[in-house]
Design a protein around this motif. Structure first.
Motif, mmCIF file in Angstrom:
data_model
loop_
_atom_site.group_PDB
_atom_site.id
_atom_site.type_symbol
_atom_site.label_atom_id
_atom_site.label_comp_id
_atom_site.label_asym_id
_atom_site.label_seq_id
_atom_site.Cartn_x
_atom_site.Cartn_y
_atom_site.Cartn_z
ATOM 1 N N UNK A 1 0.829 -1.210 0.000
ATOM 2 C CA UNK A 1 0.000 0.000 0.000
ATOM 3 C C UNK A 1 0.858 1.254 0.000
ATOM 4 N N UNK A 2 1.988 1.211 0.662
ATOM 5 C CA UNK A 2 2.909 2.343 0.672
ATOM 6 C C UNK A 2 4.337 1.805 0.636
ATOM 7 N N UNK A 3 5.258 2.667 0.215
ATOM 8 C CA UNK A 3 6.659 2.263 0.072
ATOM 9 C C UNK A 3 7.593 3.026 1.001
ATOM 10 N N UNK A 4 7.057 3.954 1.787
ATOM 11 C CA UNK A 4 7.895 4.772 2.650
ATOM 12 C C UNK A 4 7.126 5.195 3.885
ATOM 13 N N UNK A 5 7.875 5.647 4.889
ATOM 14 C CA UNK A 5 7.298 6.164 6.132
ATOM 15 C C UNK A 5 7.881 7.555 6.357
ATOM 16 N N UNK A 6 7.021 8.497 6.667
ATOM 17 C CA UNK A 6 7.462 9.876 6.833
ATOM 18 C C UNK A 6 6.779 10.491 8.044
ATOM 19 N N UNK A 7 7.512 11.367 8.707
ATOM 20 C CA UNK A 7 6.911 12.190 9.775
ATOM 21 C C UNK A 7 7.043 13.643 9.353
ATOM 22 N N UNK A 8 5.899 14.304 9.294
ATOM 23 C CA UNK A 8 5.876 15.682 8.813
ATOM 24 C C UNK A 8 5.791 16.635 9.984
ATOM 25 N N UNK A 9 6.736 17.554 10.051
ATOM 26 C CA UNK A 9 6.687 18.607 11.050
ATOM 27 C C UNK A 9 6.397 19.921 10.374
ATOM 28 N N UNK A 10 6.851 20.978 10.926
ATOM 29 C CA UNK A 10 6.649 22.275 10.281
ATOM 30 C C UNK A 10 7.658 22.488 9.175
ATOM 31 N N UNK A 11 7.227 23.243 8.165
ATOM 32 C CA UNK A 11 8.147 23.568 7.077
ATOM 33 C C UNK A 11 9.070 24.699 7.504
#
Length: 280
Positions: free
Chosen positions: A270-280
């Motif tokens: 279903x997905x190929x990566x894991x990401x954690x999004x913080x502030x830009x």
């Protein structure tokens, strides 16, 4: 004096208890073993008979609670979820009793507080159907798991680009010690388009892969990232800092390293990566 037929009483209560156990099992996600549920329901039917014949003993609240718990244990076994299943069984039973009372009132039949309630099978079926629908909707809404948040990520390295699907995971606490920024973890095959010879990315030995990938280049692009996990207290992942990285079409301006996982992150793809999004 009302005449109570023992066989009818046991059969009726056994059927009702079986339906209550079926609802409990589905709401709690417990394994539904039909023969165990049948035994638990049968005990519930026999208890109903005992409560009518010997009300001074079996009609006590404490005995009722113990009997209800025993019904659940017989049906689903004794484990860590027994308490939750028991509470759910009591809740479903109470909701069913309340629904039965309401339906009987609408039908012009007033139920008393006697142990034996002379209601028709049709009224029982209607009451249970209404009760099951309402409880299922409530439990489904309360217990609904949050939807997975997936993002489309585009990674640029030199003149090459690749697009993959990343799962947003706030539990990803991997930090790049060089930049102090978040790290995107991607399965090796999803990064193959970034290199003319992607073979080393799939090498389970990160040291050997690092030597091969940086050989002959004036500016090494790959390095090793220390990390910890469940299977290893300390491990190394191959990583690099891309020239550009965008999430859902929006460029991430802060530095974000990309770590290479030699294993697939989602068994179903279903997905190929894991990401954690913080502030830009």
């Amino acid at each position: 004096m009302r005449t109570v037929y023992a066989d009818s009483l046991v059969v009726l209560n056994t059927a009702v208890d079986y339906l209550l156990l079926l609802s409990t099992g589905k709401l709690c996600g417990a394994p539904l073993r039909r023969w165990r549920m049948g035994l638990g329901a049968l005990w519930g039917g026999l208890y109903a008979l005992l409560a009518v014949v010997y009300p001074e003993y079996f009609a006590l609240l404490s005995v009722k609670l113990i009997s209800g718990a025993l019904v659940v244990v017989i049906a689903f076994g004794f484990n860590r979820s027994t308490l939750r299943a028991t509470v759910t069984f009591y809740a479903v039973s109470a909701a069913f009793a309340g629904t039965l009372y309401g339906v009987s009132c609408l039908a012009g039949q007033r139920l008393t507080h006697e142990l034996y309630l002379p209601v028709s099978p049709r009224m029982l079926a209607l009451s249970f159907a209404l009760c099951y629908v309402v409880i299922s909707l409530v439990f489904r809404h309360i217990g609904r798991r949050p939807e997975r948040c997936l993002h489309q990520v585009e990674i640029t390295l030199g003149e090459r680009k690749t697009t993959l699907i990343a799962l947003e995971d706030s539990g990803n606490e991997l930090i790049d010690p060089v930049t102090g920024g978040e790290v995107l973890i991607a399965a090796a095959p999803s990064l193959f388009p970034l290199l003319p010879d992607p073979g080393p990315l799939g090498d389970p030995d990160p040291l050997a892969a690092l030597e091969t990938l940086n050989a002959g280049e004036r500016k090494p692009r790959f390095r090793l990232l220390p990390c910890g996990g469940v299977t290893a207290a300390r491990a190394l992942l191959l990583c690099f800092t891309p020239d550009a990285l965008s999430v859902d079409g929006k460029t991430i301006r802060r530095a974000m390293a990309v770590a290479v996982s030699p294993h697939a992150l989602a068994p179903d793809g279903e997905y190929q990566a894991i990401i954690r999004l913080g502030g830009n």
